[in-house]
Design a protein around this motif. Structure first.
Motif, PDB file in Angstrom:
ATOM      1  N   ALA A   3      -5.459  -7.828  -8.193  1.00  0.00           N
ATOM      2  CA  ALA A   3      -6.334  -6.739  -7.741  1.00  0.00           C
ATOM      3  C   ALA A   3      -6.680  -6.889  -6.268  1.00  0.00           C
ATOM      4  CB  ALA A   3      -7.615  -6.705  -8.574  1.00  0.00           C
ATOM      5  N   ALA A   4      -6.869  -8.108  -5.802  1.00  0.00           N
ATOM      6  CA  ALA A   4      -7.195  -8.345  -4.394  1.00  0.00           C
ATOM      7  C   ALA A   4      -6.038  -7.963  -3.478  1.00  0.00           C
ATOM      8  CB  ALA A   4      -7.572  -9.806  -4.179  1.00  0.00           C
ATOM      9  N   LEU A   9      -3.826  -2.445  -0.638  1.00  0.00           N
ATOM     10  CA  LEU A   9      -2.582  -1.698  -0.422  1.00  0.00           C
ATOM     11  C   LEU A   9      -2.767  -0.235  -0.819  1.00  0.00           C
ATOM     12  CD1 LEU A   9       0.125  -4.227  -1.655  1.00  0.00           C
ATOM     13  CD2 LEU A   9      -0.351  -3.514   0.692  1.00  0.00           C
ATOM     14  N   SER A  10      -3.445  -0.001  -1.936  1.00  0.00           N
ATOM     15  CA  SER A  10      -3.719   1.386  -2.355  1.00  0.00           C
ATOM     16  C   SER A  10      -4.605   2.095  -1.341  1.00  0.00           C
ATOM     17  CB  SER A  10      -4.422   1.388  -3.715  1.00  0.00           C
ATOM     18  OG  SER A  10      -3.604   0.843  -4.699  1.00  0.00           O
ATOM     19  N   PHE A  11      -5.554   1.377  -0.774  1.00  0.00           N
ATOM     20  CA  PHE A  11      -6.477   1.975   0.189  1.00  0.00           C
ATOM     21  C   PHE A  11      -5.758   2.370   1.477  1.00  0.00           C
ATOM     22  CE2 PHE A  11      -9.497   1.627   3.715  1.00  0.00           C
ATOM     23  CZ  PHE A  11     -10.484   2.496   3.285  1.00  0.00           C
ATOM     24  N   ASN A  21      -6.092   3.946  -7.998  1.00  0.00           N
ATOM     25  CA  ASN A  21      -6.899   2.768  -8.346  1.00  0.00           C
ATOM     26  C   ASN A  21      -8.369   2.925  -7.986  1.00  0.00           C
ATOM     27  OD1 ASN A  21      -4.709   1.325  -9.396  1.00  0.00           O
ATOM     28  ND2 ASN A  21      -4.119   0.647  -7.366  1.00  0.00           N
ATOM     29  N   TRP A  22      -8.844   4.144  -7.829  1.00  0.00           N
ATOM     30  CA  TRP A  22     -10.247   4.442  -7.545  1.00  0.00           C
ATOM     31  C   TRP A  22     -10.755   3.773  -6.273  1.00  0.00           C
ATOM     32  CZ3 TRP A  22     -12.569   3.398 -13.018  1.00  0.00           C
ATOM     33  CH2 TRP A  22     -12.199   4.417 -13.868  1.00  0.00           C
ATOM     34  N   VAL A  23      -9.915   3.585  -5.286  1.00  0.00           N
ATOM     35  CA  VAL A  23     -10.351   2.908  -4.064  1.00  0.00           C
ATOM     36  C   VAL A  23     -11.212   3.788  -3.174  1.00  0.00           C
ATOM     37  CG1 VAL A  23      -8.495   1.220  -3.991  1.00  0.00           C
ATOM     38  CG2 VAL A  23      -8.172   3.429  -2.899  1.00  0.00           C
ATOM     39  N   ILE A  44     -13.102  -4.967  -5.189  1.00  0.00           N
ATOM     40  CA  ILE A  44     -12.378  -6.236  -5.277  1.00  0.00           C
ATOM     41  C   ILE A  44     -13.261  -7.316  -5.900  1.00  0.00           C
ATOM     42  CG2 ILE A  44     -11.353  -8.098  -3.902  1.00  0.00           C
ATOM     43  CD1 ILE A  44     -10.320  -5.904  -2.001  1.00  0.00           C
ATOM     44  N   VAL A  45     -14.553  -7.270  -5.619  1.00  0.00           N
ATOM     45  CA  VAL A  45     -15.485  -8.259  -6.171  1.00  0.00           C
ATOM     46  C   VAL A  45     -15.910  -7.882  -7.593  1.00  0.00           C
ATOM     47  CG1 VAL A  45     -17.790  -9.255  -5.901  1.00  0.00           C
ATOM     48  CG2 VAL A  45     -16.311  -8.957  -3.903  1.00  0.00           C
TER      49      VAL A  45
END
Length: 67
Positions: A3-4, A9-11, A21-23, A44-45
């Motif tokens: 996920a990190a 990358l998606s953002f 991915n709901w970024v 990410i957290v």
């Protein structure tokens, strides 16, 4: 760890209208209360703490530990 890597990358490489991915926020339209980069950092957290870890604990109790 995945996920990190995947969330940034998606953002950086996706269109905010797609919201992969709901970024950019939960749901169809981007959230506006927190700066977009801080929202991604929070994801990410929070994903590991609120989704991955509880799921791991429940499944480990149901099916036994892999150790």
């Amino acid at each position: 760890l995945v996920a990190a890597i995947v969330l940034p990358l998606s953002f950086f490489f996706s269109d905010p209208r797609q919201n992969i991915n709901w970024v950019y926020g939960f749901g169809e339209k981007p959230q506006s209360k927190v700066a977009a980069r801080w929202f991604m950092v929070l994801l990410i957290v929070m994903f590991p703490l609120m989704i991955y870890l509880p799921t791991h604990v429940v499944l480990a109790k149901l099916f036994g530990s892999a150790t």
